[in-house]
Design an enzyme around this catalytic site. Structure first.
Site, PDB file in Angstrom:
ATOM      1  CD1 TRP A   4      -5.540  -5.735   4.015  1.00  0.00           C
ATOM      2  CD2 TRP A   4      -4.071  -5.134   2.431  1.00  0.00           C
ATOM      3  NE1 TRP A   4      -6.067  -5.736   2.660  1.00  0.00           N
ATOM      4  CE2 TRP A   4      -5.221  -5.505   1.716  1.00  0.00           C
ATOM      5  CE3 TRP A   4      -2.924  -5.014   1.789  1.00  0.00           C
ATOM      6  CZ2 TRP A   4      -5.423  -5.366   0.537  1.00  0.00           C
ATOM      7  CZ3 TRP A   4      -2.992  -4.756   0.402  1.00  0.00           C
ATOM      8  CH2 TRP A   4      -4.332  -4.918  -0.298  1.00  0.00           C
ATOM      9  NE  ARG A   5      -8.540  -7.615   6.034  1.00  0.00           N
ATOM     10  CZ  ARG A   5      -8.489  -6.466   6.153  1.00  0.00           C
ATOM     11  NH1 ARG A   5      -7.398  -5.909   6.684  1.00  0.00           N
ATOM     12  NH2 ARG A   5      -9.523  -5.615   5.554  1.00  0.00           N
ATOM     13  CD  GLU A  17      -9.207  -1.294   6.488  1.00  0.00           C
ATOM     14  OE1 GLU A  17      -9.828  -0.587   5.890  1.00  0.00           O
ATOM     15  OE2 GLU A  17      -8.869  -2.365   6.394  1.00  0.00           O
ATOM     16  CD  GLN A  22     -12.842   8.336  -1.857  1.00  0.00           C
ATOM     17  OE1 GLN A  22     -11.883   8.996  -1.600  1.00  0.00           O
ATOM     18  NE2 GLN A  22     -14.034   8.860  -1.832  1.00  0.00           N
ATOM     19  CB  THR A  23      -7.164   3.261  -3.585  1.00  0.00           C
ATOM     20  OG1 THR A  23      -6.954   4.739  -3.595  1.00  0.00           O
ATOM     21  CG2 THR A  23      -5.957   2.846  -4.671  1.00  0.00           C
ATOM     22  CG  LEU A  60      -1.805   4.268  -3.281  1.00  0.00           C
ATOM     23  CD1 LEU A  60      -1.152   4.487  -1.940  1.00  0.00           C
ATOM     24  CD2 LEU A  60      -2.471   3.141  -3.838  1.00  0.00           C
ATOM     25  N   GLY A  61      -3.588   8.184  -5.562  1.00  0.00           N
ATOM     26  CA  GLY A  61      -4.713   9.218  -5.647  1.00  0.00           C
ATOM     27  C   GLY A  61      -5.115   9.973  -4.248  1.00  0.00           C
ATOM     28  CE1 TYR A  62     -10.716  11.482  -4.468  1.00  0.00           C
ATOM     29  CE2 TYR A  62      -9.874   9.083  -5.156  1.00  0.00           C
ATOM     30  CZ  TYR A  62     -11.064   9.997  -5.342  1.00  0.00           C
ATOM     31  OH  TYR A  62     -11.898   9.987  -6.319  1.00  0.00           O
TER      32      TYR A  62
END
Length: 116
Positions: A4-5, A17, A22-23, A60-62
């Site tokens: 992603w960079r 992003e 939180q991962t 990935l959660g959340y």
């Protein structure tokens, strides 16, 4: 190196992003490429089914982040003709985007000097 960079594509940076909220980075490195393969654009994510998005997000959660990302894609397609806005106030008005995420998108996708 973080994929992603290696891009200035606003959609790709926004996806990273959301995932990085939180991962752990190592988990995002694994999930980021298949997510972009399944949903390569705002349009493809906006048109996709929620079940499909959540299946790809699994691990990935959340999950609320995946829901917010999909909602953001829908707004970007409907209100901005598929182009992510460059205005910080418009960005933070989108679901799941706070000042930090908006700053990262402005800095990395649009090369706009921004403190975040």
């Amino acid at each position: 190196m973080f994929p992603w960079r290696q891009t200035i594509d606003p959609y790709h940076i926004l996806v990273s992003e959301f995932m990085l909220q939180q991962t752990q980075v190592q988990r995002v490195l694994i999930k980021y490429p298949p997510f972009l393969e399944a949903f390569p654009t705002f349009e493809s994510l906006a048109r996709s089914g929620l079940k499909e998005v959540l299946a790809c997000w699994q691990g990935l959660g959340y999950n609320r982040r995946a829901l917010a990302l999909k909602s953001t894609a829908e707004v970007v397609v409907q209100a901005y003709a598929g182009e992510l806005p460059r205005d910080p106030r418009e960005l933070t008005g989108l679901p799941g985007i706070g000042p930090s995420t908006a700053g990262a998108v402005l800095a990395f996708a649009f090369q706009i000097p921004t403190a975040f």
